[in-house]
Enzyme design. Structure first.
Site, PDB file in Angstrom:
ATOM      1  N   LYS A 154       0.715  -1.066  -0.087  1.00  0.00           N
ATOM      2  CA  LYS A 154      -0.058   0.129   0.051  1.00  0.00           C
ATOM      3  C   LYS A 154       0.848   1.161  -0.124  1.00  0.00           C
ATOM      4  CE  LYS A 154      -4.443  -1.551   1.664  1.00  0.00           C
ATOM      5  NZ  LYS A 154      -5.457  -1.494   2.543  1.00  0.00           N
ATOM      6  N   LYS A 197      -5.505 -12.183  -8.884  1.00  0.00           N
ATOM      7  CA  LYS A 197      -6.883 -12.487  -7.933  1.00  0.00           C
ATOM      8  C   LYS A 197      -7.682 -11.484  -8.442  1.00  0.00           C
ATOM      9  CE  LYS A 197      -8.080 -11.733  -3.350  1.00  0.00           C
ATOM     10  NZ  LYS A 197      -7.762 -11.470  -1.991  1.00  0.00           N
ATOM     11  N   LYS A 232     -11.410  -6.011  -5.981  1.00  0.00           N
ATOM     12  CA  LYS A 232     -12.374  -4.895  -6.031  1.00  0.00           C
ATOM     13  C   LYS A 232     -11.875  -3.485  -6.865  1.00  0.00           C
ATOM     14  CE  LYS A 232     -14.781  -5.109  -1.357  1.00  0.00           C
ATOM     15  NZ  LYS A 232     -14.685  -4.605   0.068  1.00  0.00           N
TER      16      LYS A 232
END
Ligand code: TRP
Length: 337
Positions: free
Chosen positions: A117, A199, A202
């Site tokens: 992040k 993966k 979102k």
């Protein structure tokens, strides 16, 4: 006030940002409805965690309600489960501060999510982002959760939660239950429709990569049509050589309960186009009743407000008990009530 049960306690937190994806549904949310019979379950919409990334206030508030409504629409019974917003139970923050004093900078620096992040949001590497795992540890330890359903990417956070709990218990005597990650038995990992080696996420910037639970049927069909396959033909399960088609087979298998071998047999004469439509159809049918319930819930503001209020009250009652015990063990001056 609260019915105590001997059942094991399950706790999970879900980020309110973005609509849940087909991957979240198959890998997590769907299973939660089944767990409610066997376990004492708490699901927390972790609005405070979401603030580690900059949010637009109006959008954010909507997203928080949407997350909770979607959990209800998926079939979580608010009587059988405790559903609430993290920010409504201030004990999460209080415990988080205390646990900060039992967590090392070195441990937190090693967290892969923090490293990822920080790279992604290089202009906003805030202290909250660094401290994220401690708040998560507080979420879990506050309720003495036995099991924590999470995806593989969160295992490291469960590990640090365990380390903190053990460290605290060693210093002050048995205080916290040392939790375990709970990885659901069924449900393959659902991959991106555009890059089937990644993966399904979102936050994928590619709009065609991800199916969201609130996607309209025509959107689902369109995304499936564009799903990456390969130049070969043949509905054959081979995640190495044919990751795209194998992902679609996994999706169909998860939704129908058929094995991929069965699907391979039954669809052997089908072309990719028809097969994609079949998968799209299965997804549309799966989400149809959920979307209908969601729309009804969105209109029923009073019911939603009641669920939110009850959930916070029930969670607070439990949280306060643990927090008081912790404060006492540490030696904070007792507060008369
Ligand atoms: N970090 C989790 C995620 O991104 C969300 C989360 C916050 C959580 N607190 C939790 C998950 C406690 C399980 C238990 O998915």
């Amino acid at each position: 006030m609260q019915q105590e049960t001997q059942k094991k306690l399950i706790f999970s937190g879900i980020q309110p940002t973005g609509v849940f994806t087909l991957g979240n549904y198959i890998g997590a949310v769907r299973n939660w409805g089944i767990l409610q019979e066997e376990y004492d379950c708490m699901y927390c919409v972790v609005d405070l965690h979401a603030l580690t990334v900059r949010q637009n206030p109006t959008e954010f508030r909507k997203a928080c309600y949407r997350a909770l409504a979607l959990l209800l629409a998926t079939g979580l019974d608010p009587q059988k489960n405790i559903l609430y917003f993290q920010s409504h139970v201030p004990q999460h923050c209080e415990l988080s501060w205390l646990l900060n004093c039992y967590t090392y900078m070195g441990e937190l620096s090693r967290m892969t999510q923090f490293k990822d992040k920080s790279e992604k949001h290089a202009d906003n590497i805030n202290a909250g982002l660094f401290d994220y795992p401690v708040l998560m540890a507080a979420d879990i330890l506050l309720y003495n959760a036995d099991l924590v359903p999470v995806g593989a990417d969160q295992k490291q956070h469960i590990e640090i939660t365990r380390d903190i709990a053990i460290r605290f218990n060693n210093l002050y005597g048995d205080t916290f239950t040392v939790p375990e990650a709970y990885i659901p038995k069924s449900g393959a990992r659902i991959m991106s429709l555009s890059e089937p080696d990644q993966k399904m996420s979102k936050s994928d910037p590619n709009a065609n990569a991800t199916i969201y639970m609130l996607d309209e049927p025509d959107v689902i069909v369109r995304k499936l049509k564009r799903a990456v396959t390969d130049s070969d033909s043949g509905i054959v399960f081979d995640p190495e050589k044919k990751p795209g088609i194998s992902n679609l087979m996994n999706i169909l298998s998860s939704l129908t309960g058929k094995t991929v071998a069965q699907i391979q047999d039954e669809c052997s004469s089908m072309g990719y186009g028809d097969f994609k439509l079949m998968v799209a159809e299965a997804i549309v049918e799966e989400f149809r009743p959920i979307q209908e319930r969601f729309k009804a819930l969105e209109k029923d503001k009073q019911f939603l407000a009641q669920v939110i209020k009850d959930g916070a009250a029930r969670a607070s009652y439990r949280a306060l008990r643990t927090l008081s015990k912790v404060q006492k063990r540490i030696g904070l001056p007792p507060r008369e009530r």
